[in-house]
Design a protein around this motif. Structure first.
Motif, short mmCIF file in Angstrom:
data_model
loop_
_atom_site.label_atom_id
_atom_site.label_comp_id
_atom_site.label_asym_id
_atom_site.label_seq_id
_atom_site.Cartn_x
_atom_site.Cartn_y
_atom_site.Cartn_z
N ILE A 20 8.95 80.73 6.83
CA ILE A 20 9.53 81.29 5.17
C ILE A 20 10.66 81.81 5.20
O ILE A 20 11.54 81.70 4.54
CB ILE A 20 8.15 81.98 4.71
CG1 ILE A 20 6.90 81.23 4.54
CG2 ILE A 20 8.45 82.85 3.31
CD1 ILE A 20 5.58 81.98 4.13
N MET A 21 11.02 82.60 6.27
CA MET A 21 12.24 83.43 6.25
C MET A 21 13.34 82.46 6.20
O MET A 21 14.29 82.49 5.69
CB MET A 21 12.16 84.40 7.25
CG MET A 21 13.43 85.41 7.72
SD MET A 21 13.44 86.39 9.15
CE MET A 21 13.22 85.32 10.43
N GLN A 22 13.27 81.32 7.61
CA GLN A 22 14.51 80.51 7.74
C GLN A 22 14.55 79.56 6.43
O GLN A 22 15.93 79.21 6.25
CB GLN A 22 13.92 79.74 8.63
CG GLN A 22 13.96 80.29 10.13
CD GLN A 22 15.17 80.96 10.69
OE1 GLN A 22 16.32 80.64 10.51
NE2 GLN A 22 14.92 82.32 11.06
N ALA A 23 13.52 79.47 5.68
CA ALA A 23 13.81 78.62 4.37
C ALA A 23 14.62 79.52 3.28
O ALA A 23 15.04 78.85 2.31
CB ALA A 23 12.50 78.18 3.81
N GLY A 24 14.81 80.71 3.56
CA GLY A 24 15.58 81.52 2.45
C GLY A 24 14.91 82.02 1.47
O GLY A 24 15.26 82.39 0.37
N ALA A 25 13.41 82.17 1.56
CA ALA A 25 12.65 82.55 0.60
C ALA A 25 12.62 84.17 0.52
O ALA A 25 12.23 84.33 -0.81
CB ALA A 25 11.04 82.16 0.94
N ALA B 89 5.38 88.67 -5.47
CA ALA B 89 6.49 88.82 -4.59
C ALA B 89 6.48 89.95 -3.74
O ALA B 89 6.57 90.03 -2.56
CB ALA B 89 7.91 88.78 -5.43
N ALA B 90 5.88 90.89 -4.31
CA ALA B 90 5.43 92.19 -3.24
C ALA B 90 4.47 91.97 -2.36
O ALA B 90 4.51 92.31 -1.16
CB ALA B 90 5.08 93.47 -4.26
N ARG B 91 3.10 91.28 -2.70
CA ARG B 91 2.29 90.78 -1.56
C ARG B 91 2.92 89.92 -0.62
O ARG B 91 2.38 90.19 0.44
CB ARG B 91 1.07 90.11 -2.30
CG ARG B 91 0.37 91.12 -3.27
CD ARG B 91 -0.63 90.33 -3.75
NE ARG B 91 -1.71 91.27 -4.58
CZ ARG B 91 -2.36 91.08 -5.68
NH1 ARG B 91 -2.32 89.93 -5.76
NH2 ARG B 91 -3.00 92.12 -6.32
N ALA B 92 3.61 88.89 -1.11
CA ALA B 92 4.38 88.18 0.09
C ALA B 92 5.32 88.73 1.10
O ALA B 92 5.29 88.62 2.16
CB ALA B 92 5.24 87.01 -0.76
N ALA C 55 9.40 92.26 12.85
CA ALA C 55 10.70 92.92 13.04
C ALA C 55 11.79 92.08 12.29
O ALA C 55 12.64 92.66 11.38
CB ALA C 55 11.01 93.43 14.35
N GLU C 56 11.91 91.01 12.61
CA GLU C 56 12.93 89.90 12.05
C GLU C 56 12.88 89.81 10.55
O GLU C 56 13.66 89.98 9.69
CB GLU C 56 12.79 88.56 12.70
CG GLU C 56 13.50 88.55 13.90
CD GLU C 56 13.57 87.13 14.57
OE1 GLU C 56 14.23 86.30 14.11
OE2 GLU C 56 12.61 86.84 15.78
N CYS C 57 11.61 89.61 9.99
CA CYS C 57 11.15 89.48 8.71
C CYS C 57 11.63 90.94 7.91
O CYS C 57 12.26 91.02 6.92
CB CYS C 57 9.81 89.09 8.27
SG CYS C 57 9.90 87.28 8.28
#
Length: 191
Positions: free
Chosen positions: A15-20, A39-42, A51-53
């Protein structure tokens, strides 16, 4: 998206790599009520033990300020989701701690701990615990806000679910910070 990311590092990274993350922060800031909660829950789920996210959320800009705004002005669902996300983000870098503090989150989290219902109290206690336990400079602000005393009141007066949450937070605080241990002992937790 929160369900996909919850406790799943592979999905969190995808999800992070997809730019979300940038899109989620934008929805958190500018979306309607239901979208802000989602959005807050996600973001909460993405930040969980990743840590990366966590770093990506902080780098996206505006996330912490928007979460604090939800604590301040949101309905119950927004407040719970925002406090949960802040709890996960509080387990990250000094930059994140500073942003949480500067945005005025401590006072709002204490208010949720004092006046909220079970879910709001659990999320607020988690954020306060991470802030107090991992960064000594926030311990003074949290001590001044009487967090230990509020937790002890909840332990004495709360329901069984509340007791479990309080014990977990007190254990975490005591384990991570000597000043916390002393304050917990002085508040009568160890009798």
């Amino acid at each position: 998206m929160a369900e996909l990311a919850a406790n799943n590092a592979e999905w969190q990274d995808a999800i992070m790599q997809a730019g979300a993350i940038e899109s989620l922060v934008e929805q958190l800031r500018d979306g309607d009520g239901d979208m802000q909660v989602r959005a807050a829950r996600a973001l909460w789920a993405l930040a969980d033990n990743n840590a990366e996210c966590q770093d990506a959320i902080v780098r996206a800009g505006g996330a912490i300020e928007s979460l604090v705004e939800q604590l301040r002005d949101g309905d119950r669902d927004k407040q719970v989701a925002a406090a949960g996300a802040l709890a996960e983000l509080a387990d990250t870098t000094t930059k994140c701690y500073d942003a949480i503090m500067q945005a005025g989150a401590i006072e709002l989290l204490v208010e949720q701990l004092r006046d909220g219902d079970g879910d709001k109290q659990v999320a607020a206690a988690g954020a306060l615990a991470w802030l107090a336990a991992t960064n000594a400079k926030y311990w003074d602000a949290i001590t001044q806000a009487r967090v230990i005393e509020l937790l002890m009141e909840r332990l004495r007066d709360g329901d069984d679910d509340g007791h479990e949450m309080v014990v977990e937070v007190l254990i975490h605080l005591a384990k991570e910070n000597a000043e916390c241990r002393d304050a917990i002992r002085d508040a009568g937790a160890i009798e």
